[in-house]
Design an enzyme around this catalytic site. Structure first.
Site, PDB file in Angstrom:
ATOM      1  CG  ASP A 109      17.676 -82.974  52.676  1.00 38.86           C
ATOM      2  OD1 ASP A 109      18.462 -82.372  53.423  1.00 38.86           O
ATOM      3  OD2 ASP A 109      18.021 -83.579  51.661  1.00 38.86           O
ATOM      4  NE  ARG A 153      23.053 -81.773  46.162  1.00 37.34           N
ATOM      5  CZ  ARG A 153      23.107 -83.060  46.523  1.00 37.34           C
ATOM      6  NH1 ARG A 153      22.253 -83.934  46.037  1.00 37.34           N
ATOM      7  NH2 ARG A 153      24.024 -83.467  47.353  1.00 37.34           N
TER       8      ARG A 153
END
Length: 725
Positions: A109, A153
């Site tokens: 991420d 997320r």
């Protein structure tokens, strides 16, 4: 660590061989609930003390690193408990009194503050871009809109950079929710693009995308919106765990290798008072930062998002993230003519030298930023040769749509230098009233810019701002650590080496001799060798003789007598006049008789071809945007009495990546740094990686620690003006 037993083993040289090209983690990873409890950490401490371990290198995200830091803080208390319960002696407690911890951030991420890139991010981008490129062909065929969901997320880095790298029409990320009324804006943008004869639309959504009210924005919601409002044929693709898989990219292999060395050095230098640190990347330099400062900053980002302070969240993510977002906004949303500043300046863009993947992304970025700044943009076909023939035409916003993912040079490029045609080029500058030049290319572009600057005394037409952006697979331009195209070439070399090594698995022992491009510059051979796990790399910059070749053969022979079955040797095409690829192949074949056999492979022009890697697309886009902003600034400074006049040294510059920052350097000042005969810089940063390559190939050699990172503070780092990639 909590369970102990066979889960903690001593690693040998052989146990980590052939791991380099394997994705995921060979030693396994887990989210450990037991370690969150005091009892779990007590068991882990006992297991470490029993094995005499007092140094830990933790590779993970902010959760793993926070847990490791807590473990370190509790260490002396845990040892006291173990002494009291009689599980360890007082003496063992004294011997193991200090626990040293260094963190490396492994997370696709790229959500950890303090580093420009985390280990795994570039490989995830490769997976995303492979899918996007494949989808674009089907979307174009059927005139479809595709909505792609990528991971992230709590962090939109993957979505943002993949949107930049494929020229997506719209991107939705958690850090910057769209303003109210975004639905109508997005639909207007999509229908405008269709009206411009664009046959496909790509919308990229981070899985954690939200609106201003913190409500999730899902792919299905977007699909329904597009179908309802526009009636476009729309499909949804959710990439999921594809992004975590596959082989690591060349960038990730080099990054992880450099970070691994830095982590070991940090542990060796640690004292009981040294705070736990995390090894990170700033621009092209390894730095060490206090672990908890980074963790706290990462947690602050989430807090800012929860409190709807989205601009603060973007700023806290770091300079690299901020630059990506600003560049995407610049390039994706065309302003209407009434909103544009009217500069009446004409700016020409051209490619010079051999083609390099990422050149088209750089041209697209330059054209769109130039138009946004109010300039009229001109494209020159076929470099300086086309310039002198008048192959110059205005290029508009829509003309460069879909260029980002295209390899080679769509403008056309030639190696011709301007000196022979200087009068004709000056005439074309006058005819088209060119007020500034952006040259994207390799060593010929560098020489060409010097020739244009030298011609200023005879031709006033060249007294305009001129800037060069380095784009060459050889990465041999003075003034820049990296060039557009080099990363794509490295990935081509690495992929091929992986396949070649695999071709020998299960057969008899075999050594492959592989020739790489690069002219006299050994960057591709050296860094390719490090990324592919090669045993040796022969380059011009590090002279070698028959004794070196002999010792390499003997070294390989010894290795081959163990469990190692494959050997890899890289040779730069111009490393030696006499020690040719054929000579080295024949030498290894003769000397290795009875132990291994040999094969040779000349990679050739496959290193120049193919789609640009995500790194080259992103690097080309951002460096070119920065170059155009510099041109705009210079044009304003040099505009006097109705015309542009610039003849100072700093009006003809090269924009290069130097350690931590993108820096504009007058080309005239780079002369002393250049070996013009061999077309390479006199000093090259990557030569410091050669001892690491040799150590990893099991040679006994010393490693230069003079360039290792020093402990810095993240706050100080944030306030520095870092134009990081």
């Amino acid at each position: 660590m909590v369970d102990g037993g066979d889960n903690i083993k001593e690693a040998s040289w052989e146990s980590v061989s052939s791991m380099l090209q394997v994705g995921g983690t060979v030693i396994g990873s887990a989210r450990c609930k037991d370690f969150r409890t005091h009892e779990g950490r007590l068991r882990a401490a006992l297991n470490l003390v029993q094995r005499g371990i007092t140094n830990l290198c933790v590779i993970g995200g902010d959760g793993s690193l926070t847990g490791a830091n807590l473990f370190r803080e509790e260490w002396s208390g845990l040892l006291d408990e173990l002494v009291q319960s009689g599980e360890i002696s007082e003496e063992a407690s004294q011997i193991h009194s200090a626990l040293h911890i260094v963190g490396m951030v492994g997370s696709i991420d790229n959500d950890f503050c303090g580093t420009d890139m985390t280990i795994g991010t570039d490989s995830a981008l490769h997976r995303i871009i492979e899918v996007v490129d494949a989808i674009m062909t089907t979307a174009q065929s059927h005139q479809r809109t595709f909505v792609l969901e990528v991971m992230g997320r709590h962090c939109g880095y993957l979505a943002l950079v993949s949107a930049l790298a494929c020229g997506a029409d719209w991107v939705l990320i958690p850090e910057m929710p769209p303003k109210d009324g975004w639905e109508e804006q997005m639909c207007n943008k999509l229908s405008e693009n269709r009206a411009d004869k664009k046959r496909l639309n790509i919308i990229i959504v981070a899985e954690g995308a939200i609106d201003q009210s913190n409500k999730p924005i899902t792919t299905e919601l977007i699909k329904d919106l597009v179908v309802r409002c526009l009636g476009f044929d729309t499909r949804v693709t959710i990439l999921g765990h594809v992004q975590r898989g596959g082989t690591p990219s060349a960038f990730d292999r080099i990054l992880a290798s450099r970070m691994g060395v830095e982590a070991v050095l940090a542990l060796l230098e640690a004292s009981p008072g040294t705070p736990a640190c995390v090894v990170s990347l700033c621009g092209n330099q390894a730095v060490r930062l206090p672990l908890m400062e980074c963790v706290q900053m990462t947690q602050e980002v989430q807090k800012a998002m929860d409190e709807k302070r989205f601009e603060d969240a973007v700023r806290l993510r770091g300079r690299s993230f901020e630059n990506n977002l600003n560049t995407y906004k610049l390039l994706s949303h065309r302003k209407i003519d009434s909103e544009l500043p009217h500069s009446s300046f004409n700016v020409a863009v051209l490619n010079v030298g051999a083609p390099a993947a990422g050149m088209n992304a750089a041209v697209r970025s330059a054209v769109r930023v130039g138009i946004t700044e109010g300039h009229t943009m001109f494209a020159v076909s076929d470099g300086f040769e086309g310039f002198c023939k008048g192959q110059i035409k205005e290029i508009k916003w829509g003309d460069v749509g879909g260029w980002t993912g295209q390899g080679g040079s769509l403008l056309g490029t030639k190696r011709t230098l301007p000196a022979k045609h200087i009068d004709k080029i000056a005439e074309q500058m006058r005819i088209h009233n060119i007020n500034a030049l952006l040259v994207i290319g390799g060593f010929e572009a560098y020489l060409g810019l010097m020739e244009l600057q030298a011609a200023r005394s005879k031709h006033a037409e060249f007294c305009v701002p001129m800037v060069m952006v380095p784009a060459t697979v050889s990465n041999n331009i003075p003034g820049s650590d990296l060039s557009i195209g080099a990363d794509t070439a490295l990935n081509a070399i690495t992929d091929t080496c992986d396949r070649i090594k695999q071709s020998a698995s299960g057969t008899k022992r075999r050594v492959f001799i592989i020739e790489t491009m690069g002219g006299y510059c050994g960057y591709l051979a050296t860094v390719g060798a490090l990324a592919a796990g090669a045993d040796a790399a022969y380059i011009y910059e590090e002279p070698f003789d028959i004794r070196d070749l002999q010792s390499n053969v003997e070294h390989l022979t010894e290795k081959m007598k163990t469990s190692i079955q494959r050997g890899l040797v890289l040779r730069n095409e111009n490393c030696s006049v006499n020690y040719t690829t054929d000579f080295i192949y024949q030498l290894y074949s003769e000397e290795g008789k009875g132990v291994f056999d040999c094969r040779k492979n000349v990679l050739g022009h496959m290193q120049q071809g193919g789609s640009p890697s995500p790194f080259d697309r992103n690097f080309g886009t951002k460096i070119s945007a920065k170059a155009m902003q510099w041109i705009s600034k210079k044009l304003k400074e040099c505009y006097r009495e109705g015309h542009v006049f610039a003849n100072t040294e700093d009006s003809a510059c090269l924009l290069g990546m130097r350690r931590r920052a993108l820096v504009f350097q007058p080309v005239i000042q780079l002369k002393d740094e250049t070996d013009f005969v061999h077309r390479i810089p006199k000093e090259q940063w990557w030569l410091r990686l050669r001892p690491l390559m040799k150590i990893l190939a099991k040679y006994k050699t010393s490693y230069d620690v003079s360039d290792s990172g020093q402990l810095e503070h993240i706050i100080r780092l944030r306030t520095k003006d870092i134009s990081a990639i």
